[in-house]
Design a protein around this motif. Sequence first.
Motif: not given
Length: 335
Positions: A91, A94, A111, A127, A130-131, A133-135, A137-138, A166
């Motif tokens: 998780t 970064e 996610p 939730e 949303a997680s 999508r954020k991941l 995009a990395h 995604v």
Amino acid sequence: MGLRFIFMLTRNDQTVEDADMHLQTALKLGIRHIGFKDIGLPIERLKDLSRMIRAGGATSYLEVVSLDRDSELASARAAVEIGVDILLGGTHVEEVSAIVRGTRIRYCPFPGRISGHPSVLEGSIEEIVASARKLAAHEGVHGLDLLAYRSREDVPALMQAVCAAVSKPVYMAGSIETPSQIAAVKQAGGMGFTIGTAALDGRYPAESKDVAGQLAAIMRDVAEINNHLSPYHKQSLTSAFGAFADTASPRIAGRINDIEIKLAKVEAESGWHFNAREDAFLLVHKGRLLMRFRDRDEVVEEGDFIIVPHGVEHCPEALTAECQIVLIEPPRSHA
């Protein structure tokens, strides 16, 4: 690309002691996606597993199940040292991305919120999406490892929602052990799924409870879901020729890509002719065939074959009462 089955050499989120033995069973069955966890065996043993997987022509996966930051980063470093192809889970995106950057490792984190051992996926569908999508995009994330079957939500709906949200591959994990669950992964648009404990403990529906029987059953079901089972069975040429008496024109017995397989019965002489664009392969199944060309005659015996190039005049003639020929050629052009 068909749905991938990833055989995990794990039980209850730990790599099993006899993983190398199960690995050989998997490779013998032609399984090409094999993984293990970062817990259960020392790193030298995990290196050996990775080398054996690669030597067997398969793709290697390491799934991180460490929950604290330091352990997860240590596992990511171990993945680099071991040399796996795909890193699943974790998780701390970064920091893990920074560790695997510049290597050939493809990174697919979890996610949602992960807790416990074995790992559980927490949160609502909204939730988790949303997680995801954020991941996705990395830049350092190549796909996602969704613990769908460790969620309390509607699992098919969760999988479909994440896959729709995604554009990167989504692998499904977490106690998959039935054909219907695998079919749901395919229907949702998942790239693949993992099975470990269910196969090692003989829980997958199969005639045999041993690992080889379990894996063979999973591979059969995946092939069926991917529409990779052959509908064809062997046929007898003798029976096929016996099913018709017509000598006027060949009968199409099957097709391979753009090629037709025909059965023909030749009596006497067929006359001089040529094919404008199509080469032809003729195999004499029964009898004897005289193939006349402008420069020579060829006697084609039973079991022999001859190739007739396009544009070449030829004149087939049966030297026996009947000559049975297997003809392989593209469909005839009418131009």
